[in-house]
Scaffold this motif. Structure first.
Motif, PDB file in Angstrom:
ATOM      1  N   UNK A  71       0.760  -1.141   0.110  1.00  0.00           N
ATOM      2  CA  UNK A  71       0.021   0.134  -0.049  1.00  0.00           C
ATOM      3  C   UNK A  71       1.019   1.138  -0.078  1.00  0.00           C
ATOM      4  N   UNK A  72       2.192   1.072   0.056  1.00  0.00           N
ATOM      5  CA  UNK A  72       3.144   2.173   0.051  1.00  0.00           C
ATOM      6  C   UNK A  72       2.856   3.234  -1.125  1.00  0.00           C
ATOM      7  N   UNK A  73       2.717   4.348  -0.916  1.00  0.00           N
ATOM      8  CA  UNK A  73       2.732   5.390  -2.010  1.00  0.00           C
ATOM      9  C   UNK A  73       3.909   5.906  -2.407  1.00  0.00           C
ATOM     10  N   UNK A  74       4.380   5.309  -3.886  1.00  0.00           N
ATOM     11  CA  UNK A  74       5.670   5.532  -4.142  1.00  0.00           C
ATOM     12  C   UNK A  74       5.762   7.113  -4.986  1.00  0.00           C
ATOM     13  N   UNK A  75       6.993   7.526  -4.865  1.00  0.00           N
ATOM     14  CA  UNK A  75       7.192   8.760  -5.494  1.00  0.00           C
ATOM     15  C   UNK A  75       7.300   8.428  -7.108  1.00  0.00           C
ATOM     16  N   UNK A  76       7.508   9.548  -7.864  1.00  0.00           N
ATOM     17  CA  UNK A  76       7.708   9.386  -9.218  1.00  0.00           C
ATOM     18  C   UNK A  76       8.791   8.506  -9.495  1.00  0.00           C
ATOM     19  N   UNK A  77       8.792   7.699 -10.410  1.00  0.00           N
ATOM     20  CA  UNK A  77       9.855   6.776 -10.945  1.00  0.00           C
ATOM     21  C   UNK A  77      11.275   7.870 -11.269  1.00  0.00           C
ATOM     22  N   UNK A  78      12.388   7.432 -10.876  1.00  0.00           N
ATOM     23  CA  UNK A  78      13.540   7.956 -11.009  1.00  0.00           C
ATOM     24  C   UNK A  78      14.564   7.834 -10.022  1.00  0.00           C
ATOM     25  N   UNK A  79      15.599   8.774  -9.934  1.00  0.00           N
ATOM     26  CA  UNK A  79      16.704   8.704  -9.088  1.00  0.00           C
ATOM     27  C   UNK A  79      16.636  10.038  -7.914  1.00  0.00           C
ATOM     28  N   UNK A  80      17.018   9.490  -6.892  1.00  0.00           N
ATOM     29  CA  UNK A  80      16.875  10.180  -5.646  1.00  0.00           C
ATOM     30  C   UNK A  80      18.189  10.284  -4.799  1.00  0.00           C
ATOM     31  N   UNK A  81      18.488  11.422  -4.434  1.00  0.00           N
ATOM     32  CA  UNK A  81      19.470  11.452  -3.068  1.00  0.00           C
ATOM     33  C   UNK A  81      18.699  11.083  -2.072  1.00  0.00           C
ATOM     34  N   UNK A  82      19.169  10.145  -0.996  1.00  0.00           N
ATOM     35  CA  UNK A  82      18.623   9.606   0.071  1.00  0.00           C
ATOM     36  C   UNK A  82      19.755   9.534   1.072  1.00  0.00           C
ATOM     37  N   UNK A  83      18.960   9.477   2.454  1.00  0.00           N
ATOM     38  CA  UNK A  83      19.742   9.257   3.619  1.00  0.00           C
ATOM     39  C   UNK A  83      18.931   8.163   4.291  1.00  0.00           C
ATOM     40  N   UNK A  84      19.787   7.085   4.763  1.00  0.00           N
ATOM     41  CA  UNK A  84      19.485   5.730   5.039  1.00  0.00           C
ATOM     42  C   UNK A  84      19.983   5.564   6.710  1.00  0.00           C
ATOM     43  N   UNK A  85      18.900   5.212   7.424  1.00  0.00           N
ATOM     44  CA  UNK A  85      19.143   4.696   8.848  1.00  0.00           C
ATOM     45  C   UNK A  85      18.922   3.097   8.661  1.00  0.00           C
ATOM     46  N   UNK A  86      20.096   2.420   9.362  1.00  0.00           N
ATOM     47  CA  UNK A  86      20.039   1.013   9.342  1.00  0.00           C
ATOM     48  C   UNK A  86      20.429   0.759  10.939  1.00  0.00           C
ATOM     49  N   UNK A  87      19.717  -0.284  11.620  1.00  0.00           N
ATOM     50  CA  UNK A  87      19.953  -0.485  12.876  1.00  0.00           C
ATOM     51  C   UNK A  87      21.370  -0.986  13.056  1.00  0.00           C
TER      52      UNK A  87
END
Length: 313
Positions: free
Chosen positions: A217-233
């Motif tokens: 059900x997650x709303x996905x944004x526009x297809x393409x490439x994004x700069x992201x910041x990721x948190x991992x346990x």
């Protein structure tokens, strides 16, 4: 925070914020604020701070079509809990609930079941059969124990204020306007999912990626490439990276995937949960003539992302 599906398990009496609250954006938080324990007067400390919402979303029930959500169930629970809400009551939106008149909804749900003593709603809230119930109906019963939050707007680059709403956030995401979506949310839009086995094509061109399994059900944004910041346990601090959403046309992909390439990271990510914050939209997805051309573009994408992070730091 307790999540209640069974009305017999509700902690009563209650102070409630009533609505759908998809995304728990800035406007929603204004509606929720008056019923939080920290906001209740000494006279109202006996009330249980409660968000009352619906499952499924009423629009999904009436349309019979699955509805994508800015914050699927687990995300919504985490967001509400972080605000200090004590109890989330999810009313099953079915034919029986849909046919309740406004008066029946107030008596059977709000008074008899929830024992509501304090209510907070948005200015445009409607309820009951065919949305006949409105603020006036609530006011007639609860009087000054009803808080109505006015329309919330934000003034950004355009001189015309934009309404803070889930609909406008969806529109911004569909256009890749991450800055606008994040501003309206009051936080970065994020994708939360476990890393699953992919085709490992990224490894062959020097850019290994983590493939995310997201709630359907997650709303996905526009297809393409994004700069992201990721948190991992497994990491004490967030990690920068780039993310691709799309069909991967260069390698003849046949279904939409979400893949994240992390900068300066080594290690096994399989089965780990990643929390990916969208920071900047870099470019739309496109098909390249060769893997070498794709590799060169990914290198450029990484440099674009790194420059953005450097400026933002």
């Amino acid at each position: 925070m307790r999540v209640i599906f069974d009305p017999t398990q509700i902690s009563r009496p209650t102070a409630i914020a009533l609505g759908n609250f998809d995304g728990v954006h800035i406007g929603h938080r204004h509606v929720i604020a008056p019923i939080l324990p920290s906001a209740l007067s000494n006279h109202d400390q006996h009330l249980t701070s409660t968000v009352v919402s619906f499952s499924p979303h009423p629009q999904e029930f009436f349309s019979k079509q699955p509805r994508s959500l800015l914050a699927p169930f687990d995300e919504k629970v985490a967001l509400l809990e972080s605000l200090g809400v004590e109890q989330l009551v999810l009313l099953p939106f079915d034919a029986d609930l849909a046919k309740l008149t406004a008066a029946e909804f107030m008596q059977q749900i709000l008074i008899d079941s929830l024992q509501v003593e304090l209510i907070s709603v948005g200015f445009d809230f409607h309820f009951g059969q065919k949305r006949q119930g409105n603020i006036t109906d609530l006011k007639n019963v609860w009087g000054d124990r009803l808080t109505v939050i006015p329309e919330q707007t934000m003034l950004l680059h355009d001189p015309t204020p934009i309404r803070i709403s889930s609909s406008n956030i969806r529109v911004a995401l569909a256009k890749g306007e991450v800055d606008l979506a994040n501003a309206l949310l009051g936080r970065p839009y994020n994708l939360v999912g476990k890393v699953v086995q992919g085709k490992q094509l990224g490894r062959t061109i020097g850019f290994p990626t983590a493939n995310l399994d997201l709630p359907v059900q997650k709303c996905l944004p526009r297809d393409g490439v994004y700069a992201v910041q990721v948190s991992i346990s497994s990491s004490p601090k967030p990690i920068f990276g780039v993310m691709n959403i799309g069909l991967r046309p260069t390698v003849n992909g046949d279904r939409r995937s979400v893949e994240v390439h992390l900068f300066d990271w080594q290690g096994d990510l399989y089965d780990q949960e990643l929390n990916v914050d969208l920071v900047k939209f870099i470019r739309p997805e496109q098909k390249f003539a060769s893997l070498d051309a794709l590799k060169a573009q990914i290198q450029d994408d990484c440099q674009t992302a790194l420059k953005h992070f450097a400026v933002s730091a």
